[in-house]
Design an enzyme around this catalytic site. Structure first.
Site, PDB file in Angstrom:
ATOM      1  N   GLU A 200      62.005  93.716  74.218  1.00 57.81           N
ATOM      2  CA  GLU A 200      61.898  93.225  75.597  1.00 57.81           C
ATOM      3  C   GLU A 200      63.204  92.598  76.052  1.00 57.81           C
ATOM      4  O   GLU A 200      63.901  91.961  75.257  1.00 57.81           O
ATOM      5  CB  GLU A 200      60.815  92.131  75.697  1.00 57.81           C
ATOM      6  CG  GLU A 200      59.434  92.673  75.926  1.00 57.81           C
ATOM      7  CD  GLU A 200      58.399  91.580  76.168  1.00 57.81           C
ATOM      8  OE1 GLU A 200      58.750  90.384  76.218  1.00 57.81           O
ATOM      9  OE2 GLU A 200      57.223  91.946  76.297  1.00 57.81           O
ATOM     10  N   HIS A 208      55.747  79.373  82.183  1.00 57.58           N
ATOM     11  CA  HIS A 208      54.540  79.988  81.631  1.00 57.58           C
ATOM     12  C   HIS A 208      53.417  79.712  82.623  1.00 57.58           C
ATOM     13  O   HIS A 208      52.978  78.575  82.754  1.00 57.58           O
ATOM     14  CB  HIS A 208      54.224  79.384  80.252  1.00 57.58           C
ATOM     15  CG  HIS A 208      52.896  79.810  79.682  1.00 57.58           C
ATOM     16  ND1 HIS A 208      52.764  80.356  78.431  1.00 57.58           N
ATOM     17  CD2 HIS A 208      51.650  79.759  80.181  1.00 57.58           C
ATOM     18  CE1 HIS A 208      51.497  80.626  78.199  1.00 57.58           C
ATOM     19  NE2 HIS A 208      50.790  80.267  79.243  1.00 57.58           N
ATOM     20  N   ASN A 290      44.663  86.261  76.650  1.00 59.89           N
ATOM     21  CA  ASN A 290      43.815  85.532  75.706  1.00 59.89           C
ATOM     22  C   ASN A 290      42.370  85.851  76.018  1.00 59.89           C
ATOM     23  O   ASN A 290      41.927  85.685  77.155  1.00 59.89           O
ATOM     24  CB  ASN A 290      44.045  84.029  75.825  1.00 59.89           C
ATOM     25  CG  ASN A 290      45.468  83.658  75.463  1.00 59.89           C
ATOM     26  OD1 ASN A 290      45.988  84.114  74.456  1.00 59.89           O
ATOM     27  ND2 ASN A 290      46.102  82.869  76.300  1.00 59.89           N
ATOM     28  N   ARG A 292      39.530  84.452  75.131  1.00 63.38           N
ATOM     29  CA  ARG A 292      38.652  83.340  74.728  1.00 63.38           C
ATOM     30  C   ARG A 292      38.683  82.248  75.798  1.00 63.38           C
ATOM     31  O   ARG A 292      39.484  82.309  76.729  1.00 63.38           O
ATOM     32  CB  ARG A 292      39.189  82.732  73.424  1.00 63.38           C
ATOM     33  CG  ARG A 292      40.619  82.227  73.602  1.00 63.38           C
ATOM     34  CD  ARG A 292      41.130  81.340  72.508  1.00 63.38           C
ATOM     35  NE  ARG A 292      42.367  80.691  72.912  1.00 63.38           N
ATOM     36  CZ  ARG A 292      43.579  81.204  72.831  1.00 63.38           C
ATOM     37  NH1 ARG A 292      43.750  82.413  72.336  1.00 63.38           N
ATOM     38  NH2 ARG A 292      44.633  80.518  73.252  1.00 63.38           N
ATOM     39  N   VAL A 295      41.950  75.892  75.382  1.00 58.25           N
ATOM     40  CA  VAL A 295      41.956  74.427  75.300  1.00 58.25           C
ATOM     41  C   VAL A 295      42.014  73.814  76.708  1.00 58.25           C
ATOM     42  O   VAL A 295      41.312  72.845  77.008  1.00 58.25           O
ATOM     43  CB  VAL A 295      43.178  73.948  74.464  1.00 58.25           C
ATOM     44  CG1 VAL A 295      43.301  72.435  74.511  1.00 58.25           C
ATOM     45  CG2 VAL A 295      43.069  74.424  73.021  1.00 58.25           C
ATOM     46  N   ARG A 336      47.593  66.721  76.049  1.00 57.09           N
ATOM     47  CA  ARG A 336      46.946  66.862  74.736  1.00 57.09           C
ATOM     48  C   ARG A 336      47.379  65.701  73.842  1.00 57.09           C
ATOM     49  O   ARG A 336      48.574  65.498  73.609  1.00 57.09           O
ATOM     50  CB  ARG A 336      47.348  68.173  74.070  1.00 57.09           C
ATOM     51  CG  ARG A 336      46.870  69.381  74.828  1.00 57.09           C
ATOM     52  CD  ARG A 336      47.030  70.621  73.970  1.00 57.09           C
ATOM     53  NE  ARG A 336      46.810  71.828  74.750  1.00 57.09           N
ATOM     54  CZ  ARG A 336      46.756  73.040  74.228  1.00 57.09           C
ATOM     55  NH1 ARG A 336      46.924  73.200  72.916  1.00 57.09           N
ATOM     56  NH2 ARG A 336      46.547  74.095  74.985  1.00 57.09           N
TER      57      ARG A 336
HETATM   58  C1  MV4 Z   1      59.449  85.765  76.060  1.00 57.07           C
HETATM   59  C2  MV4 Z   1      60.406  84.834  76.532  1.00 57.07           C
HETATM   60  C3  MV4 Z   1      61.461  85.319  77.271  1.00 57.07           C
HETATM   61  N1  MV4 Z   1      61.570  86.639  77.519  1.00 57.07           N
HETATM   62  N2  MV4 Z   1      59.616  87.073  76.343  1.00 57.07           N
HETATM   63  C4  MV4 Z   1      56.912  82.773  73.374  1.00 57.07           C
HETATM   64  C5  MV4 Z   1      55.457  82.822  73.049  1.00 57.07           C
HETATM   65  C6  MV4 Z   1      55.040  84.222  73.257  1.00 57.07           C
HETATM   66  N3  MV4 Z   1      53.723  84.252  73.840  1.00 57.07           N
HETATM   67  C7  MV4 Z   1      56.064  84.798  74.146  1.00 57.07           C
HETATM   68  N4  MV4 Z   1      57.147  83.853  74.237  1.00 57.07           N
HETATM   69  C8  MV4 Z   1      58.227  84.106  74.989  1.00 57.07           C
HETATM   70  N5  MV4 Z   1      58.405  85.403  75.332  1.00 57.07           N
HETATM   71  C9  MV4 Z   1      60.644  87.479  77.057  1.00 57.07           C
HETATM   72  N6  MV4 Z   1      60.803  88.777  77.308  1.00 57.07           N
HETATM   73  C10 MV4 Z   1      60.222  83.486  76.203  1.00 57.07           C
HETATM   74  C11 MV4 Z   1      59.131  83.111  75.429  1.00 57.07           C
HETATM   75  C12 MV4 Z   1      59.018  81.701  75.155  1.00 57.07           C
HETATM   76  C13 MV4 Z   1      57.981  80.944  75.697  1.00 57.07           C
HETATM   77  C14 MV4 Z   1      56.981  81.495  76.474  1.00 57.07           C
HETATM   78  C15 MV4 Z   1      55.961  80.749  76.989  1.00 57.07           C
HETATM   79  C16 MV4 Z   1      55.924  79.396  76.731  1.00 57.07           C
HETATM   80  C17 MV4 Z   1      56.892  78.798  75.952  1.00 57.07           C
HETATM   81  C18 MV4 Z   1      57.926  79.555  75.421  1.00 57.07           C
HETATM   82  C19 MV4 Z   1      58.899  78.953  74.633  1.00 57.07           C
HETATM   83  C20 MV4 Z   1      59.908  79.721  74.112  1.00 57.07           C
HETATM   84  C21 MV4 Z   1      59.968  81.083  74.355  1.00 57.07           C
END
Ligand code: MV4
Length: 451
Positions: A200, A208, A290, A292, A295, A336
Protein backbone atom coordinates in the site's frame (compact mmCIF):
# COMPACT_ATOMS: atom_id res chain seq x y z
CA UNK A 1 -36.71 -14.12 21.29
CA UNK A 2 -33.99 -16.16 23.03
CA UNK A 3 -34.87 -17.41 26.51
CA UNK A 4 -31.28 -17.67 27.65
CA UNK A 5 -27.99 -16.23 26.38
CA UNK A 6 -24.47 -17.32 27.29
CA UNK A 7 -21.95 -14.48 27.45
CA UNK A 8 -18.55 -15.70 26.25
CA UNK A 9 -16.60 -12.83 27.75
CA UNK A 10 -15.56 -11.09 30.96
CA UNK A 11 -15.17 -7.58 32.40
CA UNK A 12 -17.33 -4.58 31.63
CA UNK A 13 -18.65 -5.90 28.31
CA UNK A 14 -19.97 -9.09 29.96
CA UNK A 15 -21.64 -6.91 32.61
CA UNK A 16 -23.17 -4.59 30.01
CA UNK A 17 -24.56 -7.54 27.99
CA UNK A 18 -26.05 -9.06 31.16
CA UNK A 19 -27.71 -5.72 31.99
CA UNK A 20 -29.31 -5.53 28.55
CA UNK A 21 -30.50 -9.15 28.77
CA UNK A 22 -32.16 -8.44 32.13
CA UNK A 23 -34.03 -5.52 30.61
CA UNK A 24 -35.16 -7.76 27.75
CA UNK A 25 -36.34 -10.53 30.10
CA UNK A 26 -33.63 -12.92 28.87
CA UNK A 27 -31.85 -15.30 31.29
CA UNK A 28 -28.05 -15.16 31.31
CA UNK A 29 -25.18 -17.60 31.71
CA UNK A 30 -21.75 -16.25 32.62
CA UNK A 31 -18.59 -18.19 31.85
CA UNK A 32 -15.43 -17.50 33.79
CA UNK A 33 -11.89 -18.67 34.37
CA UNK A 34 -10.67 -19.63 37.86
CA UNK A 35 -9.05 -16.15 38.05
CA UNK A 36 -12.48 -14.51 37.60
CA UNK A 37 -14.45 -16.43 40.25
CA UNK A 38 -15.16 -13.23 42.21
CA UNK A 39 -16.01 -11.13 39.18
CA UNK A 40 -19.19 -9.07 38.94
CA UNK A 41 -20.26 -10.71 35.67
CA UNK A 42 -20.42 -14.02 37.54
CA UNK A 43 -22.50 -12.48 40.33
CA UNK A 44 -24.86 -10.58 38.02
CA UNK A 45 -25.68 -13.54 35.74
CA UNK A 46 -28.45 -16.02 36.53
CA UNK A 47 -26.04 -18.95 36.18
CA UNK A 48 -22.31 -19.34 35.77
CA UNK A 49 -19.93 -22.01 34.52
CA UNK A 50 -16.20 -22.19 35.17
CA UNK A 51 -14.60 -22.92 31.80
CA UNK A 52 -10.96 -23.31 32.77
CA UNK A 53 -7.77 -21.95 34.28
CA UNK A 54 -6.66 -18.28 34.04
CA UNK A 55 -4.82 -18.45 30.68
CA UNK A 56 -7.27 -17.22 28.00
CA UNK A 57 -6.49 -20.01 25.54
CA UNK A 58 -7.62 -22.55 28.17
CA UNK A 59 -10.80 -20.70 29.21
CA UNK A 60 -12.31 -17.73 27.34
CA UNK A 61 -10.81 -18.98 24.06
CA UNK A 62 -11.55 -22.66 24.65
CA UNK A 63 -14.29 -23.41 22.11
CA UNK A 64 -15.10 -26.93 23.43
CA UNK A 65 -15.47 -25.63 27.02
CA UNK A 66 -17.74 -22.78 25.97
CA UNK A 67 -19.92 -24.94 23.71
CA UNK A 68 -20.19 -27.48 26.55
CA UNK A 69 -21.21 -24.68 28.96
CA UNK A 70 -23.96 -23.61 26.54
CA UNK A 71 -25.13 -27.23 26.14
CA UNK A 72 -25.36 -28.01 29.86
CA UNK A 73 -27.16 -24.75 30.67
CA UNK A 74 -29.46 -25.00 27.63
CA UNK A 75 -28.46 -21.57 26.33
CA UNK A 76 -29.62 -21.09 22.74
CA UNK A 77 -27.46 -18.13 21.84
CA UNK A 78 -23.94 -16.91 22.59
CA UNK A 79 -22.87 -13.28 22.76
CA UNK A 80 -19.10 -13.10 22.19
CA UNK A 81 -18.59 -9.43 23.23
CA UNK A 82 -15.30 -7.99 21.87
CA UNK A 83 -11.87 -9.64 21.73
CA UNK A 84 -11.65 -13.36 22.58
CA UNK A 85 -13.87 -15.36 20.15
CA UNK A 86 -15.77 -12.40 18.71
CA UNK A 87 -14.04 -12.52 15.30
CA UNK A 88 -13.35 -16.25 15.20
CA UNK A 89 -14.99 -17.65 12.05
CA UNK A 90 -14.49 -21.21 13.26
CA UNK A 91 -16.39 -20.46 16.46
CA UNK A 92 -19.27 -18.87 14.54
CA UNK A 93 -19.57 -21.98 12.35
CA UNK A 94 -19.28 -24.44 15.28
CA UNK A 95 -22.09 -22.55 17.06
CA UNK A 96 -24.22 -23.02 13.92
CA UNK A 97 -23.40 -26.76 13.84
CA UNK A 98 -24.60 -27.10 17.44
CA UNK A 99 -27.79 -25.16 16.79
CA UNK A 100 -26.59 -22.27 18.96
CA UNK A 101 -27.12 -18.77 17.54
CA UNK A 102 -23.83 -16.84 17.39
CA UNK A 103 -24.79 -13.21 18.03
CA UNK A 104 -22.82 -11.75 15.14
CA UNK A 105 -22.16 -12.35 11.45
CA UNK A 106 -21.78 -15.66 9.61
CA UNK A 107 -18.47 -17.51 9.53
CA UNK A 108 -18.20 -16.58 5.85
CA UNK A 109 -18.53 -12.83 6.51
CA UNK A 110 -16.00 -12.97 9.36
CA UNK A 111 -13.54 -14.93 7.21
CA UNK A 112 -13.88 -12.58 4.24
CA UNK A 113 -13.18 -9.48 6.34
CA UNK A 114 -10.51 -11.26 8.43
CA UNK A 115 -8.29 -11.68 5.40
CA UNK A 116 -7.30 -8.05 4.82
CA UNK A 117 -6.33 -8.37 1.17
CA UNK A 118 -9.64 -10.13 0.36
CA UNK A 119 -11.53 -7.51 2.37
CA UNK A 120 -9.89 -4.74 0.34
CA UNK A 121 -10.65 -6.40 -2.99
CA UNK A 122 -14.25 -6.99 -1.91
CA UNK A 123 -14.70 -3.36 -0.90
CA UNK A 124 -13.05 -2.09 -4.07
CA UNK A 125 -15.46 -4.18 -6.16
CA UNK A 126 -18.32 -2.61 -4.20
CA UNK A 127 -17.10 0.89 -5.10
CA UNK A 128 -15.52 1.80 -1.76
CA UNK A 129 -12.29 3.85 -2.07
CA UNK A 130 -9.20 1.86 -1.02
CA UNK A 131 -5.54 2.85 -0.52
CA UNK A 132 -3.63 2.55 -3.83
CA UNK A 133 -1.47 -0.57 -3.86
CA UNK A 134 -1.19 -4.12 -5.10
CA UNK A 135 -4.24 -5.89 -6.51
CA UNK A 136 -4.37 -8.67 -3.97
CA UNK A 137 -1.27 -10.44 -2.69
CA UNK A 138 2.22 -9.85 -4.02
CA UNK A 139 3.60 -12.89 -5.84
CA UNK A 140 7.29 -11.92 -5.72
CA UNK A 141 9.70 -9.37 -4.29
CA UNK A 142 10.38 -8.12 -7.86
CA UNK A 143 6.69 -7.42 -8.39
CA UNK A 144 6.65 -5.56 -5.07
CA UNK A 145 9.61 -3.36 -6.00
CA UNK A 146 8.19 -2.59 -9.45
CA UNK A 147 4.83 -1.62 -7.95
CA UNK A 148 6.42 0.46 -5.19
CA UNK A 149 8.26 2.50 -7.87
CA UNK A 150 4.95 3.09 -9.67
CA UNK A 151 3.13 4.16 -6.50
CA UNK A 152 6.08 6.09 -5.07
CA UNK A 153 7.91 5.60 -1.77
CA UNK A 154 7.30 5.34 1.15
CA UNK A 155 5.10 2.24 0.97
CA UNK A 156 3.80 -0.26 3.51
CA UNK A 157 4.06 -4.03 3.35
CA UNK A 158 1.08 -5.52 5.19
CA UNK A 159 0.37 -9.10 6.22
CA UNK A 160 -3.01 -10.17 4.87
CA UNK A 161 -3.67 -12.10 8.09
CA UNK A 162 -2.73 -9.06 10.21
CA UNK A 163 -4.86 -6.23 11.47
CA UNK A 164 -4.89 -3.80 14.32
CA UNK A 165 -1.31 -2.77 13.60
CA UNK A 166 0.37 -6.19 13.61
CA UNK A 167 2.40 -7.32 10.62
CA UNK A 168 3.07 -3.92 9.02
CA UNK A 169 6.46 -2.74 7.68
CA UNK A 170 7.26 0.74 6.42
CA UNK A 171 9.56 0.75 3.39
CA UNK A 172 11.08 4.17 2.78
CA UNK A 173 13.50 3.53 -0.09
CA UNK A 174 13.91 1.05 -2.98
CA UNK A 175 17.19 -0.13 -1.39
CA UNK A 176 15.40 -1.18 1.80
CA UNK A 177 12.65 -3.14 0.03
CA UNK A 178 14.28 -6.58 -0.12
CA UNK A 179 15.25 -6.63 3.57
CA UNK A 180 11.79 -5.40 4.68
CA UNK A 181 10.14 -8.01 2.48
CA UNK A 182 12.07 -10.78 4.25
CA UNK A 183 11.27 -9.33 7.71
CA UNK A 184 7.58 -8.86 6.91
CA UNK A 185 7.21 -12.45 5.62
CA UNK A 186 9.01 -13.91 8.63
CA UNK A 187 6.84 -11.90 11.02
CA UNK A 188 3.67 -12.83 9.18
CA UNK A 189 4.51 -16.54 9.38
CA UNK A 190 5.56 -16.34 13.03
CA UNK A 191 2.49 -14.31 14.13
CA UNK A 192 -0.27 -15.62 11.87
CA UNK A 193 1.05 -18.78 10.20
CA UNK A 194 0.30 -17.19 6.82
CA UNK A 195 2.90 -15.46 4.63
CA UNK A 196 0.63 -13.46 2.28
CA UNK A 197 1.71 -9.81 1.90
CA UNK A 198 0.17 -6.90 0.06
CA UNK A 199 1.47 -3.44 -0.72
CA UNK A 200 0.00 0.00 0.00
CA UNK A 201 0.96 3.60 -0.51
CA UNK A 202 1.87 5.11 2.86
CA UNK A 203 -0.67 7.74 3.93
CA UNK A 204 1.16 10.26 6.10
CA UNK A 205 -0.35 11.50 9.35
CA UNK A 206 -3.85 10.18 8.68
CA UNK A 207 -6.89 10.28 10.92
CA UNK A 208 -8.54 7.03 11.98
CA UNK A 209 -12.25 7.51 11.30
CA UNK A 210 -14.66 4.62 11.65
CA UNK A 211 -18.32 4.28 10.72
CA UNK A 212 -20.67 2.27 12.93
CA UNK A 213 -23.04 0.20 10.85
CA UNK A 214 -25.94 -2.10 11.70
CA UNK A 215 -27.40 -4.69 9.30
CA UNK A 216 -30.40 -6.96 9.77
CA UNK A 217 -30.95 -10.45 8.32
CA UNK A 218 -33.04 -9.03 5.46
CA UNK A 219 -30.43 -6.81 3.80
CA UNK A 220 -31.32 -3.53 5.52
CA UNK A 221 -28.21 -1.54 6.51
CA UNK A 222 -28.01 1.72 8.46
CA UNK A 223 -25.10 3.78 9.77
CA UNK A 224 -24.74 5.59 13.07
CA UNK A 225 -22.21 8.13 11.86
CA UNK A 226 -18.52 8.21 12.76
CA UNK A 227 -16.09 7.92 15.63
CA UNK A 228 -12.64 9.50 15.60
CA UNK A 229 -10.15 7.04 17.12
CA UNK A 230 -6.95 8.73 16.01
CA UNK A 231 -5.45 8.98 19.50
CA UNK A 232 -3.73 5.65 19.95
CA UNK A 233 -0.54 4.35 21.50
CA UNK A 234 1.04 1.31 19.86
CA UNK A 235 -2.27 0.58 18.10
CA UNK A 236 -4.15 0.70 21.40
CA UNK A 237 -6.91 3.26 21.28
CA UNK A 238 -6.95 5.60 24.28
CA UNK A 239 -9.52 8.22 23.29
CA UNK A 240 -12.55 7.95 21.02
CA UNK A 241 -15.06 10.63 20.16
CA UNK A 242 -18.08 11.43 18.05
CA UNK A 243 -18.50 13.49 16.01
CA UNK A 244 -14.92 13.78 14.75
CA UNK A 245 -13.65 17.37 15.10
CA UNK A 246 -12.13 16.91 11.63
CA UNK A 247 -15.09 15.53 9.69
CA UNK A 248 -17.18 18.09 7.80
CA UNK A 249 -20.77 17.48 6.70
CA UNK A 250 -19.80 16.78 3.06
CA UNK A 251 -17.07 14.34 4.12
CA UNK A 252 -19.50 12.64 6.54
CA UNK A 253 -22.03 12.21 3.73
CA UNK A 254 -19.45 10.61 1.43
CA UNK A 255 -17.79 8.34 3.97
CA UNK A 256 -21.07 7.03 5.46
CA UNK A 257 -22.41 6.37 1.96
CA UNK A 258 -19.26 4.38 1.10
CA UNK A 259 -19.55 2.40 4.35
CA UNK A 260 -23.18 1.50 3.62
CA UNK A 261 -22.35 0.46 0.06
CA UNK A 262 -19.52 -1.78 1.27
CA UNK A 263 -21.58 -3.52 3.93
CA UNK A 264 -24.57 -4.00 1.64
CA UNK A 265 -22.29 -5.85 -0.81
CA UNK A 266 -21.23 -8.60 1.61
CA UNK A 267 -24.53 -9.94 2.99
CA UNK A 268 -23.68 -8.88 6.51
CA UNK A 269 -25.68 -9.40 9.69
CA UNK A 270 -25.28 -7.58 13.00
CA UNK A 271 -23.23 -4.58 14.08
CA UNK A 272 -19.93 -3.77 12.42
CA UNK A 273 -17.40 -1.02 11.90
CA UNK A 274 -15.89 0.19 8.67
CA UNK A 275 -12.45 1.70 9.43
CA UNK A 276 -11.06 4.41 7.19
CA UNK A 277 -7.84 6.37 6.95
CA UNK A 278 -8.51 10.02 6.13
CA UNK A 279 -5.68 12.25 4.86
CA UNK A 280 -5.35 16.00 5.37
CA UNK A 281 -7.08 16.69 2.05
CA UNK A 282 -10.18 14.75 3.19
CA UNK A 283 -9.40 11.80 0.89
CA UNK A 284 -10.60 8.65 2.61
CA UNK A 285 -9.63 5.03 2.15
CA UNK A 286 -11.13 1.79 3.48
CA UNK A 287 -8.66 0.09 5.82
CA UNK A 288 -10.43 -2.85 7.47
CA UNK A 289 -13.80 -3.94 8.79
CA UNK A 290 -14.40 -5.06 12.38
CA UNK A 291 -17.12 -7.68 12.54
CA UNK A 292 -17.95 -7.27 16.25
CA UNK A 293 -19.22 -4.80 18.81
CA UNK A 294 -16.27 -2.55 19.67
CA UNK A 295 -14.93 -1.21 22.95
CA UNK A 296 -15.96 2.31 21.91
CA UNK A 297 -19.62 1.49 21.15
CA UNK A 298 -20.80 3.65 24.08
CA UNK A 299 -19.64 6.81 22.30
CA UNK A 300 -22.09 6.06 19.50
CA UNK A 301 -24.84 5.04 21.93
CA UNK A 302 -24.37 8.37 23.74
CA UNK A 303 -24.69 10.60 20.68
CA UNK A 304 -27.42 8.62 18.90
CA UNK A 305 -29.46 7.22 21.80
CA UNK A 306 -29.42 3.90 19.90
CA UNK A 307 -29.01 0.76 22.02
CA UNK A 308 -26.39 -1.23 20.09
CA UNK A 309 -26.18 -4.23 22.44
CA UNK A 310 -29.95 -4.65 22.52
CA UNK A 311 -30.09 -4.35 18.74
CA UNK A 312 -27.41 -7.03 18.33
CA UNK A 313 -29.63 -9.47 20.22
CA UNK A 314 -32.80 -8.42 18.38
CA UNK A 315 -31.14 -8.80 14.97
CA UNK A 316 -29.77 -12.24 15.89
CA UNK A 317 -33.35 -13.21 16.82
CA UNK A 318 -34.54 -12.13 13.36
CA UNK A 319 -36.03 -8.71 14.08
CA UNK A 320 -36.14 -6.14 11.27
CA UNK A 321 -34.30 -2.84 11.58
CA UNK A 322 -36.80 0.00 11.78
CA UNK A 323 -34.47 2.92 12.44
CA UNK A 324 -33.19 5.46 9.90
CA UNK A 325 -29.50 6.43 9.70
CA UNK A 326 -28.60 8.33 12.86
CA UNK A 327 -26.39 11.39 13.22
CA UNK A 328 -24.68 12.61 16.38
CA UNK A 329 -26.54 14.89 18.79
CA UNK A 330 -24.07 16.83 20.90
CA UNK A 331 -20.60 15.44 21.50
CA UNK A 332 -19.29 12.35 23.29
CA UNK A 333 -15.74 11.50 24.36
CA UNK A 334 -14.49 8.23 25.83
CA UNK A 335 -11.25 7.71 27.73
CA UNK A 336 -9.98 4.18 28.32
CA UNK A 337 -8.74 3.72 31.88
CA UNK A 338 -6.07 1.01 32.02
CA UNK A 339 -4.24 -0.69 34.87
CA UNK A 340 -0.84 0.36 33.58
CA UNK A 341 1.90 2.65 34.81
CA UNK A 342 2.29 5.78 32.66
CA UNK A 343 5.48 6.70 34.57
CA UNK A 344 7.15 3.43 33.54
CA UNK A 345 6.42 3.08 29.84
CA UNK A 346 2.77 2.16 30.40
CA UNK A 347 3.75 -1.28 31.69
CA UNK A 348 0.79 -3.40 32.83
CA UNK A 349 0.10 -3.02 36.57
CA UNK A 350 -2.25 -5.73 37.80
CA UNK A 351 -3.01 -6.07 41.51
CA UNK A 352 -5.49 -5.28 44.22
CA UNK A 353 -7.67 -2.17 44.11
CA UNK A 354 -7.98 -0.88 47.66
CA UNK A 355 -10.31 1.98 47.00
CA UNK A 356 -12.34 3.36 44.10
CA UNK A 357 -14.47 6.41 43.61
CA UNK A 358 -16.27 6.81 40.29
CA UNK A 359 -17.17 10.25 38.95
CA UNK A 360 -20.81 11.06 38.28
CA UNK A 361 -23.01 13.90 37.06
CA UNK A 362 -25.25 14.54 34.08
CA UNK A 363 -23.85 12.98 30.92
CA UNK A 364 -21.04 11.19 32.75
CA UNK A 365 -21.00 7.39 32.41
CA UNK A 366 -18.60 4.82 33.82
CA UNK A 367 -18.51 1.35 32.28
CA UNK A 368 -16.49 -0.83 34.62
CA UNK A 369 -16.37 -4.13 36.44
CA UNK A 370 -14.01 -3.03 39.22
CA UNK A 371 -14.84 -2.50 42.91
CA UNK A 372 -12.90 -1.90 46.14
CA UNK A 373 -11.12 -5.15 46.95
CA UNK A 374 -11.12 -6.37 43.33
CA UNK A 375 -7.89 -7.89 42.10
CA UNK A 376 -7.01 -7.03 38.49
CA UNK A 377 -5.68 -10.33 37.07
CA UNK A 378 -2.44 -10.29 35.12
CA UNK A 379 -3.82 -12.64 32.46
CA UNK A 380 -6.08 -10.31 30.49
CA UNK A 381 -6.37 -6.90 28.87
CA UNK A 382 -5.38 -4.02 31.14
CA UNK A 383 -8.54 -1.97 30.53
CA UNK A 384 -10.45 -1.61 33.83
CA UNK A 385 -12.91 1.19 33.06
CA UNK A 386 -14.22 3.48 30.37
CA UNK A 387 -15.19 7.06 31.15
CA UNK A 388 -17.70 8.51 28.69
CA UNK A 389 -19.05 12.04 28.74
CA UNK A 390 -21.82 13.41 26.59
CA UNK A 391 -22.48 17.16 26.36
CA UNK A 392 -23.90 19.73 23.96
CA UNK A 393 -20.59 20.74 22.39
CA UNK A 394 -17.02 19.44 22.23
CA UNK A 395 -15.88 22.24 24.56
CA UNK A 396 -18.57 21.29 27.08
CA UNK A 397 -17.58 17.62 26.80
CA UNK A 398 -13.94 18.51 27.53
CA UNK A 399 -14.99 20.59 30.54
CA UNK A 400 -17.04 17.61 31.83
CA UNK A 401 -14.26 15.14 31.26
CA UNK A 402 -11.72 17.32 33.11
CA UNK A 403 -14.11 17.60 36.02
CA UNK A 404 -14.80 13.84 35.96
CA UNK A 405 -11.06 13.05 35.93
CA UNK A 406 -10.61 15.23 39.03
CA UNK A 407 -13.22 13.14 40.86
CA UNK A 408 -11.89 9.77 39.70
CA UNK A 409 -9.98 7.82 42.38
CA UNK A 410 -8.42 4.38 41.99
CA UNK A 411 -6.04 3.37 44.79
CA UNK A 412 -3.81 0.33 45.12
CA UNK A 413 -2.57 0.04 41.53
CA UNK A 414 -1.22 2.59 39.05
CA UNK A 415 -3.55 3.62 36.23
CA UNK A 416 -3.23 5.81 33.14
CA UNK A 417 -5.49 8.50 34.69
CA UNK A 418 -2.47 10.88 35.06
CA UNK A 419 -1.93 10.56 31.30
CA UNK A 420 -5.56 11.45 30.59
CA UNK A 421 -5.35 14.47 32.92
CA UNK A 422 -2.35 15.75 30.94
CA UNK A 423 -4.00 14.96 27.59
CA UNK A 424 -7.16 16.98 28.27
CA UNK A 425 -4.98 20.01 29.11
CA UNK A 426 -3.11 19.78 25.80
CA UNK A 427 -3.83 22.62 23.41
CA UNK A 428 -3.74 20.50 20.25
CA UNK A 429 -6.21 18.05 21.79
CA UNK A 430 -8.48 20.89 22.87
CA UNK A 431 -8.43 22.30 19.35
CA UNK A 432 -9.16 18.88 17.86
CA UNK A 433 -5.88 18.99 15.97
CA UNK A 434 -4.49 15.48 16.09
CA UNK A 435 -3.65 12.56 13.82
CA UNK A 436 -2.68 8.94 14.44
CA UNK A 437 0.85 10.25 15.10
CA UNK A 438 -0.30 12.58 17.91
CA UNK A 439 1.19 10.57 20.78
CA UNK A 440 4.55 10.14 18.99
CA UNK A 441 5.37 13.73 19.94
CA UNK A 442 3.31 14.06 23.13
CA UNK A 443 5.30 15.43 26.08
CA UNK A 444 4.87 12.71 28.68
CA UNK A 445 6.93 14.74 31.19
CA UNK A 446 3.77 16.83 31.71
CA UNK A 447 2.24 13.96 33.67
CA UNK A 448 1.86 14.66 37.38
CA UNK A 449 2.35 11.94 39.95
CA UNK A 450 0.06 11.66 42.94
CA UNK A 451 -3.47 13.03 43.11
C1 MV4 B 1 -1.76 2.57 7.22
C2 MV4 B 1 -1.17 3.80 7.60
C3 MV4 B 1 -0.75 4.64 6.59
N1 MV4 B 1 -0.90 4.28 5.30
N2 MV4 B 1 -1.87 2.26 5.92
C4 MV4 B 1 -2.12 0.69 11.58
C5 MV4 B 1 -3.14 -0.27 12.10
C6 MV4 B 1 -3.69 -0.95 10.91
N3 MV4 B 1 -5.11 -1.15 11.09
C7 MV4 B 1 -3.39 -0.05 9.78
N4 MV4 B 1 -2.49 0.96 10.25
C8 MV4 B 1 -2.04 1.93 9.44
N5 MV4 B 1 -2.18 1.68 8.12
C9 MV4 B 1 -1.46 3.11 5.00
N6 MV4 B 1 -1.56 2.78 3.71
C10 MV4 B 1 -1.04 4.08 8.96
C11 MV4 B 1 -1.48 3.14 9.90
C12 MV4 B 1 -1.32 3.52 11.28
C13 MV4 B 1 -2.42 3.78 12.08
C14 MV4 B 1 -3.72 3.64 11.64
C15 MV4 B 1 -4.80 3.87 12.44
C16 MV4 B 1 -4.59 4.28 13.74
C17 MV4 B 1 -3.31 4.42 14.24
C18 MV4 B 1 -2.22 4.18 13.43
C19 MV4 B 1 -0.93 4.32 13.93
C20 MV4 B 1 0.14 4.06 13.12
C21 MV4 B 1 -0.04 3.66 11.80
Amino acid sequence: MFQKILIANRGEIALSIIRVCKEMGIKTVAVHSTADRDSLHVRFADESVCVGPPASHLSYLSIPSIIAAAEVTDAHAIHPGYGFLSENAGFSSICAEYGIKFIGPSAEAIRKMGDKSTAKATMQAAGVPIVPGSNGLLTSVEEGIRLAHEIGFPVLLKATAGGGGKGIKLVETPEAFHQKWIEARQEAIASFGKDGLYLEKYIEEPRHIEIQIVADQYGQVIHLSERDCSIQRRHQKLVEESPSPFVTAPLRAKITEAALKGVAAIGYEGVGTMEFLVDKHHNFYFMEMNTRIQVEYLVTEAVTGFNLLRTQIEIAAGKRLDSPNLYPQGHAIELRINAEDPFHGFRPAPGKINHVHFPGGLGTTIASHIYAGYVVPAHYDSMIAKLIVHAATRADAIASIKRALEEFVIEGIPTNIPFHRALVEDEAFQKGQFTTQYLDTFDFSLLKQGE
